[in-house]
Design a protein around this motif. Structure first.
Motif, mmCIF file in Angstrom:
data_model
loop_
_atom_site.group_PDB
_atom_site.id
_atom_site.type_symbol
_atom_site.label_atom_id
_atom_site.label_comp_id
_atom_site.label_asym_id
_atom_site.label_seq_id
_atom_site.Cartn_x
_atom_site.Cartn_y
_atom_site.Cartn_z
ATOM 1 N N ILE A 172 0.849 -1.190 0.000
ATOM 2 C CA ILE A 172 0.000 0.000 0.000
ATOM 3 C C ILE A 172 0.887 1.243 0.000
ATOM 4 C CG2 ILE A 172 -1.978 -1.154 1.078
ATOM 5 C CD1 ILE A 172 -1.162 0.105 3.739
ATOM 6 N N ASN A 173 0.426 2.278 -0.669
ATOM 7 C CA ASN A 173 1.213 3.509 -0.826
ATOM 8 C C ASN A 173 0.279 4.710 -0.663
ATOM 9 O OD1 ASN A 173 3.463 5.173 -1.449
ATOM 10 N ND2 ASN A 173 2.871 5.251 -3.603
ATOM 11 N N ASP A 174 -0.494 4.692 0.423
ATOM 12 C CA ASP A 174 -1.545 5.686 0.616
ATOM 13 C C ASP A 174 -1.085 6.914 1.392
ATOM 14 O OD1 ASP A 174 -3.252 4.055 -0.778
ATOM 15 O OD2 ASP A 174 -4.116 3.121 1.003
ATOM 16 N N ASP A 175 0.006 6.808 2.149
ATOM 17 C CA ASP A 175 0.603 8.006 2.770
ATOM 18 C C ASP A 175 1.582 8.597 1.760
ATOM 19 O OD1 ASP A 175 -0.640 8.388 5.182
ATOM 20 O OD2 ASP A 175 0.725 7.102 6.298
ATOM 21 N N ASN A 176 1.075 9.491 0.949
ATOM 22 C CA ASN A 176 1.855 10.038 -0.168
ATOM 23 C C ASN A 176 1.545 11.536 -0.282
ATOM 24 O OD1 ASN A 176 3.225 10.535 -2.524
ATOM 25 N ND2 ASN A 176 2.179 8.969 -3.741
ATOM 26 N N PRO A 177 2.455 12.411 0.148
ATOM 27 C CA PRO A 177 3.845 12.125 0.514
ATOM 28 C C PRO A 177 3.982 11.603 1.943
ATOM 29 C CG PRO A 177 3.442 14.467 0.690
ATOM 30 C CD PRO A 177 2.178 13.864 0.126
ATOM 31 N N LEU A 178 4.977 10.756 2.131
ATOM 32 C CA LEU A 178 5.281 10.243 3.458
ATOM 33 C C LEU A 178 6.035 11.289 4.263
ATOM 34 C CD1 LEU A 178 8.577 9.313 3.663
ATOM 35 C CD2 LEU A 178 7.779 7.666 1.991
ATOM 36 N N ALA A 179 6.158 11.064 5.575
ATOM 37 C CA ALA A 179 6.816 12.026 6.476
ATOM 38 C C ALA A 179 8.133 11.443 6.978
ATOM 39 C CB ALA A 179 5.906 12.348 7.653
ATOM 40 N N PRO A 180 9.286 11.915 6.480
ATOM 41 C CA PRO A 180 10.580 11.342 6.873
ATOM 42 C C PRO A 180 11.170 12.035 8.098
ATOM 43 C CG PRO A 180 10.939 12.939 5.153
ATOM 44 C CD PRO A 180 9.451 12.933 5.420
ATOM 45 N N GLN A 181 12.329 11.570 8.520
ATOM 46 C CA GLN A 181 13.081 12.222 9.588
ATOM 47 C C GLN A 181 13.347 13.677 9.206
ATOM 48 O OE1 GLN A 181 16.582 10.075 10.958
ATOM 49 N NE2 GLN A 181 15.612 8.098 10.553
ATOM 50 N N GLY A 182 13.213 14.571 10.196
ATOM 51 C CA GLY A 182 13.498 15.983 9.969
ATOM 52 C C GLY A 182 12.331 16.786 9.453
ATOM 53 N N ASP A 183 11.251 16.142 9.034
ATOM 54 C CA ASP A 183 10.100 16.831 8.473
ATOM 55 C C ASP A 183 9.123 17.184 9.584
ATOM 56 O OD1 ASP A 183 7.327 17.009 7.181
ATOM 57 O OD2 ASP A 183 8.611 16.888 5.416
ATOM 58 N N GLY B 279 4.687 24.191 20.319
ATOM 59 C CA GLY B 279 5.828 25.072 20.116
ATOM 60 C C GLY B 279 6.432 24.931 18.732
ATOM 61 N N THR B 280 7.694 25.291 18.626
ATOM 62 C CA THR B 280 8.394 25.292 17.339
ATOM 63 C C THR B 280 8.643 23.874 16.863
ATOM 64 O OG1 THR B 280 9.514 27.315 17.976
ATOM 65 C CG2 THR B 280 10.431 26.105 16.117
ATOM 66 N N THR B 281 8.292 23.581 15.612
ATOM 67 C CA THR B 281 8.638 22.292 15.018
ATOM 68 C C THR B 281 9.791 22.504 14.052
ATOM 69 O OG1 THR B 281 6.875 22.621 13.396
ATOM 70 C CG2 THR B 281 6.359 21.283 15.324
ATOM 71 N N PHE B 282 10.091 21.485 13.258
ATOM 72 C CA PHE B 282 11.311 21.527 12.467
ATOM 73 C C PHE B 282 11.008 21.484 10.974
ATOM 74 C CE2 PHE B 282 11.959 19.366 16.509
ATOM 75 C CZ PHE B 282 12.921 20.189 17.092
ATOM 76 N N THR B 283 11.882 22.127 10.208
ATOM 77 C CA THR B 283 11.784 22.048 8.748
ATOM 78 C C THR B 283 12.917 21.169 8.255
ATOM 79 O OG1 THR B 283 11.822 24.424 9.041
ATOM 80 C CG2 THR B 283 10.959 23.645 7.047
ATOM 81 N N TYR B 284 12.638 20.402 7.191
ATOM 82 C CA TYR B 284 13.671 19.494 6.710
ATOM 83 C C TYR B 284 14.836 20.277 6.132
ATOM 84 C CZ TYR B 284 16.242 15.773 4.576
ATOM 85 O OH TYR B 284 17.260 14.908 4.245
ATOM 86 N N GLY B 285 16.048 19.930 6.575
ATOM 87 C CA GLY B 285 17.257 20.563 6.067
ATOM 88 C C GLY B 285 18.407 19.588 5.981
ATOM 89 N N GLY B 286 18.095 18.345 5.608
ATOM 90 C CA GLY B 286 19.143 17.333 5.465
ATOM 91 C C GLY B 286 19.631 16.755 6.770
ATOM 92 N N GLN B 287 18.820 16.842 7.835
ATOM 93 C CA GLN B 287 19.296 16.385 9.145
ATOM 94 C C GLN B 287 19.639 14.900 9.171
ATOM 95 O OE1 GLN B 287 16.450 18.092 8.551
ATOM 96 N NE2 GLN B 287 15.999 19.577 10.160
ATOM 97 N N ASP B 288 19.007 14.106 8.307
ATOM 98 C CA ASP B 288 19.254 12.666 8.333
ATOM 99 C C ASP B 288 20.341 12.225 7.354
ATOM 100 O OD1 ASP B 288 17.796 13.158 6.033
ATOM 101 O OD2 ASP B 288 16.543 11.370 6.215
ATOM 102 N N VAL B 289 20.979 13.165 6.655
ATOM 103 C CA VAL B 289 22.002 12.789 5.671
ATOM 104 C C VAL B 289 23.176 12.047 6.322
ATOM 105 C CG1 VAL B 289 23.721 13.693 4.047
ATOM 106 C CG2 VAL B 289 21.353 14.515 3.961
ATOM 107 N N PRO B 290 23.737 12.515 7.465
ATOM 108 C CA PRO B 290 24.834 11.749 8.081
ATOM 109 C C PRO B 290 24.422 10.320 8.442
ATOM 110 C CG PRO B 290 24.746 13.956 9.000
ATOM 111 C CD PRO B 290 23.499 13.791 8.184
ATOM 112 N N PHE B 291 23.204 10.152 8.918
ATOM 113 C CA PHE B 291 22.723 8.808 9.255
ATOM 114 C C PHE B 291 22.595 7.955 7.999
ATOM 115 C CE2 PHE B 291 18.870 6.081 10.195
ATOM 116 C CZ PHE B 291 19.559 5.139 10.932
#
Length: 396
Positions: free
Chosen positions: A254-265, A274-286
């Motif tokens: 199944i592919n119903d969560d589209n777009p999916l929510a990755p790390q950093g999003d 409070g303040t949440t986060f915007t994706y900025g490549g935080q998971d690239v080192p991992f």
């Protein structure tokens, strides 16, 4: 910062048996197989003071019992969002662990956990969950990185041969804490304090050092391995959003969560204040550390309840500056009746054998709560080109 010494790296997993004297190391079965059942996004404790909330937990336990009775697993992985923390109270939040693991205790199953973004909130502490798990002799959940911002469930487990004279691990299983949610008992101006929702750099450092020490110790640079982390990496989003996308026959599921929510999003935070986060490549080192791991065959995530496909990452995906090396990335099936969505609940199964490890081959499928099997595939060098049957979008 506290990171373990090389000797502690090597002894970390075996120290579990010292803490629980009756515990036996994980081994391949006598027929040479090792199977994992993944329980994903259980979400116990949701709406605990309303009639429908506790009934959801009863339904989830029914699913778990059906899976455990229908499969032949040596290990159960509780892969994040065990509890819906924002709906629980401080005095009883961690005791939901007792309810979650009851079917495992009854059958004598070993289990290992990662924690998800819903496992931390104002009234729920990851450390309290971990402490509760440690009451049980069959819990293999561990904490091998002790920096303040690492999360909790960062560790590895070795799996040994059926030949008890062979003391070299045949398989390593890595577990990572992708964090997220809100800080326990912390507020600023009356609102919660969000936790970053990606694998922390201190964990990447630990992972890199530990791999090197294990390789030197066992004189094997590429012990086959699997990995579990609750929130998926952004390569899965890039694959999903690419022009070819997720093929229903080559990446069945199944592919119903589209777009999916990755790390950093920010979408990956769940219900935070409070303040949440915007994706900025935080998971690239991992992600790079995963790609730099010889022998790593597949990584399994949850979090997006409406997705349960696997992808073969062997290219540079659109918008990314790192290139896949053939690593397979998979979603599990939403197991719990808590959390959003009414897709038929189930559990991804992962099967390896001592023989097929030589070819870096993994069988995986989903066992659904109605007893049927869904989306059986073989993760190997041709996955992503092979054709499979469609997965039906069933609901429960």
């Amino acid at each position: 910062m506290y990171l373990r010494t090389p000797l502690q790296f090597l002894l970390g997993a075996t120290s579990l048996t010292a803490a629980h004297p009756g515990l036996q190391p994980l081994r391949f079965a006598e027929d040479g197989t090792f199977q994992v059942s993944i329980f994903e996004d259980l979400h116990f404790g949701e709406a605990e003071d309303l009639e429908w909330g506790p009934q959801q937990d009863v339904n989830t336990t029914r699913v778990m019992n059906a899976i455990l009775d229908g499969e032949q697993q040596q290990l159960v992985v509780l892969n994040g969002d065990l509890i819906t923390g924002e709906n629980t109270y401080r005095h009883n939040s961690s005791t939901y662990i007792d309810q979650i693991v009851a079917p495992l205790v009854q059958r004598g199953n070993y289990w290992a956990s990662t924690y998800g973004n819903h496992d931390s909130d104002f009234n729920l502490s990851r450390h309290a969950l971990f402490a509760r798990e440690q009451h049980y002799a069959n819990s293999l959940t561990a904490n091998m990185v002790h920096t303040s911002d690492a999360g909790v469930t960062n560790y590895y487990l070795p799996v040994y041969s059926r030949d008890r004279q062979d003391r070299t691990p045949k398989l390593l299983i890595w577990f990572f804490d992708s964090r997220g949610g809100n800080q326990y008992q912390q507020q600023v101006n009356g609102t919660g304090v969000p936790i970053p929702n990606w694998v922390n750099p201190s964990v990447v450092e630990w992972f890199t050092s530990t791999k090197q020490n294990l390789s030197r110790h066992y004189q094997n640079a590429s012990i086959p391995s699997l990995a579990f982390v609750h929130i998926p990496v952004s390569a899965m989003l890039a694959f999903q959003q690419a022009s070819a996308g997720v093929s229903p026959t080559q990446e069945p599921g199944i592919n119903d969560d589209n777009p999916l929510a990755p790390q950093g999003d920010a979408q990956g935070q769940g219900s935070v204040s409070g303040t949440t986060f915007t994706y900025g490549g935080q998971d690239v080192p991992f992600m790079q550390a995963l790609l730099d791991t010889p022998g790593l065959m597949a990584v399994f995530s949850g979090h997006d309840h409406g997705d349960d496909w696997c992808m073969h990452w062997d290219s540079r995906l659109p918008g990314m500056n790192i290139t896949g090396n053939g690593l397979d990335l998979c979603f599990g099936r939403h197991t719990g009746y808590g959390g959003y969505g009414s897709w038929m609940r189930g559990s991804r199964q992962v099967l390896v054998t001592e023989e097929t490890l030589k070819q870096r081959s993994v069988q995986t499928w989903t066992r659904l709560e109605d007893g049927s099997e869904s989306g059986r595939v073989v993760l190997n060098g041709t996955y992503g080109r092979d054709e499979y049957e469609l997965v039906e979008d069933k609901y429960s």
